[in-house]
Design an enzyme around this catalytic site. Structure first.
Site, short mmCIF file in Angstrom:
data_model
loop_
_atom_site.label_atom_id
_atom_site.label_comp_id
_atom_site.label_asym_id
_atom_site.label_seq_id
_atom_site.Cartn_x
_atom_site.Cartn_y
_atom_site.Cartn_z
CD GLU A 1 -54.84 61.82 -57.20
OE1 GLU A 1 -55.12 62.26 -58.32
OE2 GLU A 1 -55.40 62.19 -56.16
N GLY B 1 -52.53 65.39 -61.34
CA GLY B 1 -53.88 64.85 -61.15
C GLY B 1 -53.99 63.47 -61.77
CG HIS C 1 -67.86 30.02 -74.02
ND1 HIS C 1 -66.87 30.35 -73.12
CD2 HIS C 1 -67.33 29.08 -74.85
CE1 HIS C 1 -65.80 29.64 -73.39
NE2 HIS C 1 -66.05 28.86 -74.44
CG ASP D 1 -69.44 69.55 -67.08
OD1 ASP D 1 -70.01 68.47 -66.83
OD2 ASP D 1 -68.32 69.63 -67.61
#
Ligand SMILES: Cc1cc2nc3c(=O)[nH]c(=O)nc-3n(C[C@H](O)[C@H](O)[C@H](O)COP(=O)(O)OP(=O)(O)OC[C@H]3O[C@@H](n4cnc5c(N)ncnc54)[C@H](O)[C@@H]3O)c2cc1C
Length: 512
Positions: A249, A226, A490, A357
């Site tokens: 995979e 996986g 920056h 889940d």
């Protein structure tokens, strides 16, 4: 005997003692009432909200419910923090951090740092550090529960009726808890994929993520089945520790749920680190080879044999719904877990909501927490708030990191948008050069009609932290032009985001 009758028996002329004795006798004769499974008045409940499961969904929901004034109980059969804290997000990131630190030290010479000897990893110390982080965080949740007045009940919850659960502790003791509302947040657990020839279990050198985060040794070689987030993260960890790693995979790219350019780039960069990446491939069967395994990897009509010490099953999880009598009380289940009727997260039983889940929608910790907050707000305040899934960040914590939000280029095209894409490589930016991490890029997906930002996709240094800015842009429906005009500090890595927005509208400053 009702109250009026009892009062009449206390007649001023009669003997008070006699009357009282009669009342006691009559009360004793009343048979004990049977438990009523029908909704009861609020006072008869042990809590307004009972949360089952203390993962990132359940514990966050419990705290929010308490903050909203609800009397709250949270039942947990294992450890506070659930999968995420104990065997998921946190331990895996602690392991990644150790490996990343080792790599930094190994490559410190390039920064002018003098090293007297070759740095190595003390694996036992690395795992001790990981464990300390987990237990500290677990303790933190316990303290938050105390602070918010949440009762933490240890044990396995199963339903008696829609207002009652029975909690069985590890010592076998049982307790009934009555709740006005329930939140199902039982999460998910690993599954042992069935591969012909494979005998699962740590003792057979076959691991799931649970065994990987509690590994007792660094294998010489490993096949990771996986190439999703879990497979790639453990692949990075063990490769960095010296294991020969092969990732298998099935799809054409790693992390196939993300924009295809990210998967391609991650495959290239992990290969450069020494990981063998085999996409479009499957593990056909295995044979025992000493203490390890001979793996037969199939790609098209070709089969390759690879011998490894450990096989790590990095795919598949199962919703934790067994032995809870859920269907008996009217909860409907689907293939991936508990069914909710809509984005309000209510189940088919009106006082029971479900999140995380266990509903099998998006299996990520931050989604579980966000769903938990929506669900308890609806229960406590009687609202019908809906979960908004438009801007959910998705991250992979390999080095380089990967992060994404919104529509991929392919999804945007499939939805009929006239797509415009902007890209900027980290390579050209001063900050990336200064920290010695120049791999990767930012890719922006926008649409031409209104210039709306539809998706932000990045691979490179610290992108899992930078994606928050992308989430805001997508959620606020910002335009590409507006983001390109937004001042970025920056020198920072975030300048690559600004440059990618500028590229999308056709005026990138640093493009050769
Ligand atoms: C290796 C790995 C790495 C991951 N990394 C990430 C990451 O980086 N980022 C991310 O967002 N997600 C990650 N995830 C996914 C993440 O862990 C889950 O999406 C998240 O934990 C789901 O939260 P939850 O609250 O729904 O469930 P869980 O965290 O699974 O918690 C559920 C809890 O309920 C308890 N429970 C179950 N049944 C009962 C019962 N009947 N009675 C009492 N208690 C019960 C369980 O013991 C558990 O503690 C990772 C997962 C794994 C496996």
């Amino acid at each position: 005997m009702d109250e009026q009758q009892a009062a009449r028996n206390f007649s001023p002329s009669g003997s008070k003692t006699k009357a009282a004795a009669a009342i006691v006798q009559e009360i004793e004769a009343i048979p004990a009432p049977e438990e009523n499974p029908e909704p009861m008045p609020s006072d008869n409940f042990d809590a307004d909200i009972v949360v089952i499961g203390a993962g990132p969904g359940g514990y966050v929901a419990a705290i929010r419910a308490a903050q909203l004034g609800a009397k709250t109980i949270c039942v947990e059969k294992e450890y506070l923090g659930g999968t995420c804290l104990n065997v998921g997000c946190i331990p895996s990131k602690a392991m990644i951090a150790s490996v990343e630190r080792l790599q930094h030290v190994k490559h410190a010479k390039a920064f002018g740092v003098k090293l007297e000897c070759e740095p190595t990893m003390d694996f036992a110390e690395m795992m001790k550090r990981k464990e300390k982080i987990v237990t500290t965080q677990r303790g933190g949740i316990g303290m938050l529960f105390k602070k918010n007045g949440i009762r933490h009940v240890e044990g396995f919850a199963s339903f008696v009726d829609k207002n009652t659960i029975e909690v069985t502790g590890k010592d076998g003791k049982k307790e009934k808890i009555r709740g006005k509302n329930f939140l199902l947040a039982m999460g998910s657990g690993v599954i042992w994929l069935q591969i012909p020839g494979l005998t699962p279990g740590r003792e057979n050198n076959v691991w799931t993520s649970d065994e990987a985060v509690t590994a007792e040794f660094v294998p010489k070689s490993m096949l990771v089945l996986g190439g999703g987030a879990v497979g790639c993260e453990f692949g990075y960890v063990f490769n960095g520790l010296g294991t020969e790693v092969t990732i298998v995979e099935m799809m054409p790219n790693l992390i196939p749920f993300m924009d295809e350019d990210l998967g391609k780039e991650l495959g290239k960069l992990l290969t450069r680190q020494g990981i063998k990446v085999k996409t479009d491939s499957g593990l056909e069967r295995v044979e025992r080879a000493g203490k390890g395994w001979k793996c037969f990897i199939k790609k098209g009509d070709q089969t390759e044999e690879v011998e490894v010490e450990v096989i790590l099953l990095g795919v598949g999880r199962k919703a934790m719904t067994d032995n809870m009598n859920l269907e008996k009380i009217g909860i409907k289940l689907h293939k991936r877990g508990v069914e909710v009727v809509d984005e309000t997260l209510k189940t088919h039983v009106d006082n029971i909501y479900a999140i995380g889940d266990v509903i099998g929608k998006i299996q990520l910790a931050h989604v579980a927490s966000a769903e938990g907050i929506v669900a308890v707000t609806n229960m406590v305040k009687g609202e019908n708030k809906k979960m908004d899934y438009k801007a959910v960040p998705n991250c992979v914590y390999t080095i380089p990191e990967v992060a994404s939000v919104g529509l991929t280029e392919a999804e945007a095209k499939a939805q009929g948008y006239d797509v415009q894409v902007g890209k900027a490589n980290f390579r050209i930016f001063g900050k990336a050069m200064a920290i010695g991490e120049q791999d990767g890029f930012v890719k922006i997906v926008g649409e031409k009609k209104y210039g709306e930002v539809l998706g932000v996709h990045m691979i490179g240094p610290h992108v899992t932290d930078m994606i928050a800015a992308g989430v805001a842009a997508v959620r606020l429906e910002s335009t590409l032009e507006f983001m390109a005009e937004t001042i970025h500090a920056h020198p920072t890595l975030a300048e690559a985001m600004m440059e990618a927005y500028e590229d999308a509208v056709g005026h990138a400053i640093h493009k050769m």
